[in-house]
Write an enzyme that holds these catalytic residues in place. Structure first.
Site, mmCIF file in Angstrom:
data_model
loop_
_atom_site.group_PDB
_atom_site.id
_atom_site.type_symbol
_atom_site.label_atom_id
_atom_site.label_comp_id
_atom_site.label_asym_id
_atom_site.label_seq_id
_atom_site.Cartn_x
_atom_site.Cartn_y
_atom_site.Cartn_z
ATOM 1 N N HIS A 1 -21.043 -11.422 26.981
ATOM 2 C CA HIS A 1 -21.629 -11.882 28.248
ATOM 3 C C HIS A 1 -22.608 -13.002 27.946
ATOM 4 O O HIS A 1 -22.965 -13.258 26.797
ATOM 5 C CB HIS A 1 -22.376 -10.726 28.927
ATOM 6 C CG HIS A 1 -21.480 -9.764 29.626
ATOM 7 N ND1 HIS A 1 -21.509 -9.573 30.982
ATOM 8 C CD2 HIS A 1 -20.524 -8.938 29.143
ATOM 9 C CE1 HIS A 1 -20.596 -8.671 31.302
ATOM 10 N NE2 HIS A 1 -19.983 -8.271 30.212
ATOM 11 N N THR B 1 -22.798 -19.402 34.671
ATOM 12 C CA THR B 1 -23.801 -20.469 34.800
ATOM 13 C C THR B 1 -23.180 -21.863 34.685
ATOM 14 O O THR B 1 -23.531 -22.771 35.453
ATOM 15 C CB THR B 1 -24.896 -20.278 33.728
ATOM 16 O OG1 THR B 1 -25.535 -19.020 33.993
ATOM 17 C CG2 THR B 1 -25.919 -21.381 33.746
ATOM 18 N N ASP C 1 -17.468 -7.311 37.589
ATOM 19 C CA ASP C 1 -18.457 -7.693 36.575
ATOM 20 C C ASP C 1 -19.746 -6.899 36.806
ATOM 21 O O ASP C 1 -20.251 -6.848 37.938
ATOM 22 C CB ASP C 1 -18.718 -9.205 36.732
ATOM 23 C CG ASP C 1 -19.579 -9.782 35.621
ATOM 24 O OD1 ASP C 1 -19.533 -9.251 34.499
ATOM 25 O OD2 ASP C 1 -20.271 -10.786 35.883
ATOM 26 N N SER D 1 -19.066 -10.129 40.683
ATOM 27 C CA SER D 1 -20.249 -9.272 40.549
ATOM 28 C C SER D 1 -20.427 -8.474 41.842
ATOM 29 O O SER D 1 -19.791 -8.785 42.857
ATOM 30 C CB SER D 1 -21.481 -10.136 40.313
ATOM 31 O OG SER D 1 -21.751 -10.890 41.484
ATOM 32 N N ALA E 1 -22.528 -16.265 28.058
ATOM 33 C CA ALA E 1 -21.989 -17.184 27.051
ATOM 34 C C ALA E 1 -21.830 -18.614 27.565
ATOM 35 O O ALA E 1 -21.074 -19.395 26.997
ATOM 36 C CB ALA E 1 -20.659 -16.651 26.536
ATOM 37 N N ASN F 1 -17.599 -14.302 28.913
ATOM 38 C CA ASN F 1 -18.023 -14.435 30.310
ATOM 39 C C ASN F 1 -18.836 -15.696 30.539
ATOM 40 O O ASN F 1 -19.816 -15.947 29.824
ATOM 41 C CB ASN F 1 -18.942 -13.261 30.685
ATOM 42 C CG ASN F 1 -18.196 -11.975 30.901
ATOM 43 O OD1 ASN F 1 -17.045 -11.847 30.508
ATOM 44 N ND2 ASN F 1 -18.852 -11.013 31.517
ATOM 45 N N MET F 2 -18.442 -16.461 31.551
ATOM 46 C CA MET F 2 -19.189 -17.672 31.886
ATOM 47 C C MET F 2 -19.303 -17.821 33.403
ATOM 48 O O MET F 2 -18.305 -17.756 34.108
ATOM 49 C CB MET F 2 -18.463 -18.899 31.296
ATOM 50 C CG MET F 2 -18.559 -18.953 29.782
ATOM 51 S SD MET F 2 -17.309 -20.013 29.011
ATOM 52 C CE MET F 2 -15.835 -19.045 29.153
ATOM 53 N N GLU G 1 -20.875 -1.466 28.331
ATOM 54 C CA GLU G 1 -21.834 -2.290 27.581
ATOM 55 C C GLU G 1 -22.810 -1.425 26.797
ATOM 56 O O GLU G 1 -23.288 -0.405 27.289
ATOM 57 C CB GLU G 1 -22.606 -3.204 28.546
ATOM 58 C CG GLU G 1 -23.617 -4.094 27.825
ATOM 59 C CD GLU G 1 -24.103 -5.279 28.671
ATOM 60 O OE1 GLU G 1 -23.359 -5.729 29.563
ATOM 61 O OE2 GLU G 1 -25.229 -5.736 28.423
#
Ligand code: G3H
Ligand code: 13P
Ligand code: ZN
Length: 313
Positions: A211, A257, A82, A50, A213, A254-255, A134
């Site tokens: 995203h 968390t 990202d 990011s 996910a 995308n993961m 997006e």
């Protein structure tokens, strides 16, 4: 083996009804945890940074560590920006040697999103780099927006957007959201598979991205809380829904968390169990191992991407 774009990864994933995991990286232990997991499962993988990861670690460090990961593991890896906020961020990543970028114009009005994405696509393609964009807005209760406030992607608009921008993949909003608090406690998680189906029908063979996910493992949250954390009411996307999406047009999931939670749980547990420890290798090493386990589990149970490495260049 090398740094590759996502082009062949997505072609194979689409045909094979699986997805490639895109995991956020911020430091050496996270990179090693992710690539060791991918290597153990013989899976292609996307490492993504990011804008705040770039600020935290620095583009040169990130790129050098990812190069080392390619050399050390011998697997093909795509290095991706990202949620690229603007053209300048995209340019910096391409100059640094990224193979894929996301320009996130989802907050812009539609025509601005089209024109800015198109500019990014023209520049990136002229440098051999692929582009994700997006359309639609992901809600999240961490942003104080209720889970019902998603602006779901309009399937007709998705066709117009892809045709006018020339983008290589598209992130869509079908009910996922960023962070650890995706749904209120009594809310039954739901993804709009009808929208995904329509988009797949309208854009055959076109790779779709999900995203937000992370599945948010209750055990990781419990461990964090048991060892001094305070994470209440965390809730993620059910694994069976993600597996279904990856068997459809979704080629990238995308993961972030789930990596954060597992690493934090392992570090907190190390401190709790061994209060005398002050060697960073002990607790960061435990965090790295926890990330590897999560990535292996995602490859087996969410993505379906094991043994996807052959002929990616
Ligand atoms: O979608 C966002 C990712 O989880 C990255 O988060 O901006 O805090 O690095 P970050
Ligand atoms: P999660 O917060 O669900 O892990 O999503 C991460 C993401 O979408 C990064 O772009
Ligand atoms: Zn995201």
């Amino acid at each position: 083996m090398a740094l590759v774009t996502t082009k062949k990864m997505f072609e194979k994933a689409y045909k094979g009804h699986y997805s490639i995991g895109a995991f956020n990286i911020n430091n050496m232990e996270i990179i090693q945890g992710v690539v060791n997991g991918a290597k153990a499962k013989n899976s292609a993988v996307i490492l993504q940074c990011s804008a705040s990861a770039m600020k935290y670690a620095g583009p040169k460090y990130l790129k050098a560590m990812v190069d080392a990961a390619v050399e050390d593991t011998g697997i093909d890896i795509a290095l991706h920006l990202d949620h690229g906020p603007d053209f300048e961020a995209v340019k910096l990543c391409i100059e640094t040697g990224f193979t894929s970028v996301m320009f996130d114009g989802s907050h812009l009005d539609y025509e601005d999103n089209v024109s800015q994405t198109k500019q990014v696509v023209e520049y990136s393609h002229s440098h051999g780099v692929v582009v994700e964009a997006e359309l639609g807005v992901l809600a999240g209760i961490e942003d104080e927006v209720s889970a019902s406030d998603h602006i779901y992607t309009d399937p007709e608009q998705a066709v117009d957007f892809v045709n006018r921008t020339g983008v290589d993949s598209l992130a869509i909003a079908i009910g996922t959201s960023h962070g650890a608090f995706k749904f209120p406690p009594n809310f039954k998680p739901k993804l709009r598979f009808d929208i995904l189906e329509k988009i797949q029908e309208n854009l055959p063979n076109f790779p779709i991205v999900l995203h937000g996910a992370s599945a948010v493992d209750p055990k990781a949250v419990e461990t964090c809380n048991k060892y001094g954390g305070n994470i209440a009411d965390a809730k993620g996307i059910p694994i069976d829904m993600l597996r279904k999406a990856s068997s459809m047009a979704v080629c990238k999931i995308n993961m972030d968390t789930d990596l954060r939670l597992s690493m934090t749980a392992a570090i907190r547990k190390t401190f709790g169990d061994s209060p005398k420890v002050f060697d960073p290798r002990k607790y960061l090493g435990a965090g790295r191992d926890a990330i590897q386990k999560v990535v292996e589990d995602k490859i087996d149970n969410v993505l379906g991407s094991s043994n996807s490495l052959e002929e990616l260049i």
